[in-house]
Design a protein around this motif. Structure first.
Motif, PDB file in Angstrom:
ATOM      1  N   THR A  96     -24.717 -24.474   1.046  1.00 43.16           N
ATOM      2  CA  THR A  96     -24.583 -25.919   0.895  1.00 43.16           C
ATOM      3  C   THR A  96     -25.482 -26.619   1.904  1.00 43.16           C
ATOM      4  N   TYR A  97     -26.039 -27.763   1.517  1.00 42.69           N
ATOM      5  CA  TYR A  97     -26.813 -28.587   2.438  1.00 42.69           C
ATOM      6  C   TYR A  97     -25.988 -29.820   2.807  1.00 42.69           C
ATOM      7  N   VAL A  98     -26.044 -30.215   4.077  1.00 42.65           N
ATOM      8  CA  VAL A  98     -25.380 -31.449   4.506  1.00 42.65           C
ATOM      9  C   VAL A  98     -26.398 -32.323   5.236  1.00 42.65           C
ATOM     10  N   LYS A  99     -26.368 -33.597   4.965  1.00 43.29           N
ATOM     11  CA  LYS A  99     -27.310 -34.533   5.565  1.00 43.29           C
ATOM     12  C   LYS A  99     -27.062 -34.654   7.065  1.00 43.29           C
ATOM     13  N   PRO A 100     -28.114 -34.522   7.881  1.00 43.10           N
ATOM     14  CA  PRO A 100     -27.952 -34.630   9.336  1.00 43.10           C
ATOM     15  C   PRO A 100     -27.273 -35.931   9.748  1.00 43.10           C
ATOM     16  N   GLY A 101     -26.247 -35.822  10.596  1.00 41.35           N
ATOM     17  CA  GLY A 101     -25.559 -36.998  11.110  1.00 41.35           C
ATOM     18  C   GLY A 101     -24.481 -37.562  10.213  1.00 41.35           C
ATOM     19  N   SER A 102     -24.298 -36.969   9.034  1.00 38.55           N
ATOM     20  CA  SER A 102     -23.281 -37.466   8.104  1.00 38.55           C
ATOM     21  C   SER A 102     -21.895 -36.947   8.488  1.00 38.55           C
ATOM     22  N   ILE A 103     -20.870 -37.524   7.882  1.00 46.23           N
ATOM     23  CA  ILE A 103     -19.501 -37.065   8.117  1.00 46.23           C
ATOM     24  C   ILE A 103     -19.360 -35.600   7.706  1.00 46.23           C
ATOM     25  N   ALA A 113     -18.689 -29.922   9.001  1.00 45.24           N
ATOM     26  CA  ALA A 113     -19.236 -28.565   8.885  1.00 45.24           C
ATOM     27  C   ALA A 113     -19.409 -27.924  10.257  1.00 45.24           C
ATOM     28  N   MET A 114     -19.920 -28.700  11.215  1.00 46.11           N
ATOM     29  CA  MET A 114     -20.105 -28.173  12.568  1.00 46.11           C
ATOM     30  C   MET A 114     -18.774 -27.809  13.214  1.00 46.11           C
ATOM     31  N   MET A 115     -17.779 -28.637  13.007  1.00 46.20           N
ATOM     32  CA  MET A 115     -16.496 -28.438  13.669  1.00 46.20           C
ATOM     33  C   MET A 115     -15.633 -27.364  13.008  1.00 46.20           C
ATOM     34  N   THR A 116     -15.997 -26.936  11.800  1.00 45.83           N
ATOM     35  CA  THR A 116     -15.168 -25.957  11.090  1.00 45.83           C
ATOM     36  C   THR A 116     -15.881 -24.632  10.815  1.00 45.83           C
ATOM     37  N   SER A 117     -17.110 -24.488  11.309  1.00 47.66           N
ATOM     38  CA  SER A 117     -17.846 -23.233  11.111  1.00 47.66           C
ATOM     39  C   SER A 117     -17.537 -22.254  12.237  1.00 47.66           C
ATOM     40  N   LYS A 118     -17.395 -21.004  11.886  1.00 52.16           N
ATOM     41  CA  LYS A 118     -17.129 -19.963  12.885  1.00 52.16           C
ATOM     42  C   LYS A 118     -18.355 -19.732  13.761  1.00 52.16           C
ATOM     43  N   VAL A 119     -19.529 -19.727  13.120  1.00 48.58           N
ATOM     44  CA  VAL A 119     -20.783 -19.467  13.826  1.00 48.58           C
ATOM     45  C   VAL A 119     -21.740 -20.624  13.584  1.00 48.58           C
ATOM     46  N   LEU A 120     -22.358 -21.114  14.656  1.00 45.77           N
ATOM     47  CA  LEU A 120     -23.355 -22.175  14.552  1.00 45.77           C
ATOM     48  C   LEU A 120     -24.668 -21.657  15.125  1.00 45.77           C
ATOM     49  N   ILE A 121     -25.729 -21.762  14.329  1.00 47.58           N
ATOM     50  CA  ILE A 121     -27.042 -21.245  14.716  1.00 47.58           C
ATOM     51  C   ILE A 121     -28.060 -22.378  14.665  1.00 47.58           C
ATOM     52  N   SER A 122     -28.773 -22.573  15.762  1.00 44.89           N
ATOM     53  CA  SER A 122     -29.782 -23.629  15.823  1.00 44.89           C
ATOM     54  C   SER A 122     -30.991 -23.143  16.604  1.00 44.89           C
ATOM     55  N   ASN A 123     -32.170 -23.671  16.263  1.00 50.06           N
ATOM     56  CA  ASN A 123     -33.364 -23.318  17.033  1.00 50.06           C
ATOM     57  C   ASN A 123     -33.684 -24.376  18.084  1.00 50.06           C
ATOM     58  N   ASP A 124     -32.726 -25.299  18.302  1.00 49.13           N
ATOM     59  CA  ASP A 124     -32.951 -26.349  19.298  1.00 49.13           C
ATOM     60  C   ASP A 124     -31.671 -26.701  20.052  1.00 49.13           C
ATOM     61  N   GLY A 125     -30.640 -25.896  19.880  1.00 50.17           N
ATOM     62  CA  GLY A 125     -29.371 -26.167  20.540  1.00 50.17           C
ATOM     63  C   GLY A 125     -28.562 -27.213  19.791  1.00 50.17           C
ATOM     64  N   PHE A 126     -27.352 -27.472  20.277  1.00 44.32           N
ATOM     65  CA  PHE A 126     -26.470 -28.450  19.642  1.00 44.32           C
ATOM     66  C   PHE A 126     -26.200 -29.602  20.593  1.00 44.32           C
ATOM     67  N   ASN A 177     -15.535 -17.221   7.828  1.00 43.32           N
ATOM     68  CA  ASN A 177     -16.724 -16.709   7.133  1.00 43.32           C
ATOM     69  C   ASN A 177     -17.786 -17.795   6.930  1.00 43.32           C
ATOM     70  N   ARG A 178     -17.643 -18.907   7.636  1.00 48.07           N
ATOM     71  CA  ARG A 178     -18.585 -20.027   7.469  1.00 48.07           C
ATOM     72  C   ARG A 178     -19.630 -20.010   8.583  1.00 48.07           C
ATOM     73  N   ILE A 179     -20.899 -20.065   8.192  1.00 49.42           N
ATOM     74  CA  ILE A 179     -22.008 -20.076   9.146  1.00 49.42           C
ATOM     75  C   ILE A 179     -22.824 -21.350   8.945  1.00 49.42           C
ATOM     76  N   TYR A 180     -22.997 -22.088  10.019  1.00 50.91           N
ATOM     77  CA  TYR A 180     -23.745 -23.355  10.006  1.00 50.91           C
ATOM     78  C   TYR A 180     -25.120 -23.112  10.622  1.00 50.91           C
ATOM     79  N   GLU A 183     -20.346 -12.249   1.456  1.00 48.33           N
ATOM     80  CA  GLU A 183     -19.330 -12.233   2.514  1.00 48.33           C
ATOM     81  C   GLU A 183     -19.237 -13.544   3.294  1.00 48.33           C
ATOM     82  N   TYR A 184     -20.285 -14.357   3.230  1.00 47.79           N
ATOM     83  CA  TYR A 184     -20.294 -15.568   4.048  1.00 47.79           C
ATOM     84  C   TYR A 184     -20.630 -16.810   3.232  1.00 47.79           C
ATOM     85  N   GLU A 185     -20.157 -17.929   3.749  1.00 43.44           N
ATOM     86  CA  GLU A 185     -20.509 -19.244   3.217  1.00 43.44           C
ATOM     87  C   GLU A 185     -21.507 -19.856   4.198  1.00 43.44           C
ATOM     88  N   TYR A 186     -22.637 -20.345   3.692  1.00 47.55           N
ATOM     89  CA  TYR A 186     -23.682 -20.881   4.560  1.00 47.55           C
ATOM     90  C   TYR A 186     -23.829 -22.383   4.359  1.00 47.55           C
TER      91      TYR A 186
END
Length: 379
Positions: free
Chosen positions: A77-84, A89-102, A30-33, A60-63
């Motif tokens: 939740t907010y996470v600092k770009p490039g942080s641990i 968060a990226m490796m444990t989210s079910k869905v990853l959404i970006s407007n510039d790719g990963f 239920n985690r969306i990044y 229903e979801y954690e963002y």
């Protein structure tokens, strides 16, 4: 320089191997990044998907947003770009959404869904590998890694799908031609008083008309620049003659550009939502920006100010002929003011319709809903 490119590729592969250590952590179903412009803001298509999901499926979801800040919402939740924390968060989210790719350094897991919403529509200035003048096998390999990991790539038009499948090396079958979520309300309209909201933000009277100037950047991303040659006062005088009323000139720089001059105009670069500015604007002026596509959906008066058209064409080139774009082009202030004074509503509407037909418009006004359903269907 070649050895540096191969070193970069080697580092990418080492990162991909190293990050697989995080496979010991389960993917949270239920985690969306979400990430917009590489974590520099909460905006664009990911924001509109986020809003739709929260409103339609409350609780229903954690963002998790890639952003250096503090969230005041319980499920976000907010996470600092490039942080641990960001990597986890990226490796444990079910869905990853970006407007510039990963990044190619992220080893996608089989149980994850990668959605690239992109940050522009239409087909104007070249992008991705099509923009690399001296293509190197390493550059192509990096793009290929990213392309193969993309499960869904949103598209606003058939032409966009055709050019981006090559530019981003994404299989054509993975393009979802439903339009961009940020454009839904530009297509369908909204009951929210966005015009009043924008005018209040800038301290303008309700009856004041606005012209928005939003050019793209020049040069490379890391050293992007823009120096306006547009005569804002002359533009306002022409607008008064043609459309009447009092006018305010708003200018918004591309987010790659760190500094620019706003002489004679109101600085609109810090306004949080570009789409709201487009919706509220009575007239729009740009150059080679993909916002040409967005604003064409409103069918309001638009103009292209491109004094460096010949040079820009040589340096970057285009996917389509600028003469076929939604709005007429001026190479000088005199030409722009003449176009404004001679504006014909029926001719303008016809030009927009022809442009959208040429690119085969796929905007549905329901893009956020369609993406949300795809997310719900993913198991």
């Amino acid at each position: 320089m070649n050895h540096l490119k191969y070193l970069k590729l080697g580092i990418i592969y080492l990162c991909r191997i190293g990050l697989k250590v995080l496979y010991i952590r389960p993917v949270r179903r239920n985690r969306i990044y979400l990430s917009a412009d590489r974590g520099s803001g909460i905006r664009c298509n990911p924001l509109y998907i986020y809003r739709y999901m929260k409103e339609t499926y409350p609780g229903e979801y954690e963002y998790i947003w890639q952003y250096d800040g503090v969230s005041d919402e319980a499920d976000t939740t907010y996470v600092k770009p490039g942080s641990i924390k960001d990597l986890i968060a990226m490796m444990t989210s079910k869905v990853l959404i970006s407007n510039d790719g990963f990044g190619s350094f992220i080893p996608k897991r089989k149980t994850q869904l990668f959605i690239n919403t992109w940050h522009g529509g239409g087909a104007y200035k070249r992008s991705g590998v099509d923009f690399i003048t001296d293509q190197h096998p390493v550059d192509l390999k990096i793009n290929q890694i990213c392309g193969r990991q993309t499960d869904i790539f949103l598209s606003s038009s058939r032409k966009f799908s055709e050019v981006m499948t090559t530019a981003k090396m994404v299989p054509k079958k993975r393009f979802l031609e439903c339009g961009m979520p940020r454009n839904d309300f530009l297509v369908t309209g909204t009951t929210e008083d966005i015009k009043g909201k924008v005018r209040e933000y800038f301290g303008l009277k309700k009856e004041t008309k606005t012209v928005l100037f939003a050019p793209t950047y020049r040069g490379e991303e890391q050293t992007a620049t823009f120096h306006s040659e547009l005569d804002s006062q002359g533009c306002i005088e022409a607008l008064k003659e043609r459309f009447g009323g009092e006018w305010a000139f708003l200018m918004r720089k591309h987010h790659f550009v760190k500094e620019t001059s706003y002489d004679g105009s109101i600085n609109a670069s810090d306004y949080p939502d570009m789409q709201e500015l487009l919706y509220a604007a009575d007239v729009f002026i740009t150059d080679y920006s993909s916002t040409i596509w967005d604003y064409s959906l409103t069918f309001k008066p638009g103009f292209l100010f491109a004094p460096d058209l010949d040079q820009y064409s040589k340096e970057r080139n285009f996917y389509t002929d600028p003469d076929t774009w939604a709005f007429p082009i001026a190479k000088s202030n005199e030409e722009l003011q003449k176009l404004i004074r001679s504006f014909d509503e029926e001719e303008a509407k016809q030009k927009i319709e022809e442009h959208q037909k040429l690119l085969i418009n796929k905007e549905t006004g329901r893009a956020a809903e369609i993406v949300a359903k795809r997310i719900r269907q993913f198991k």
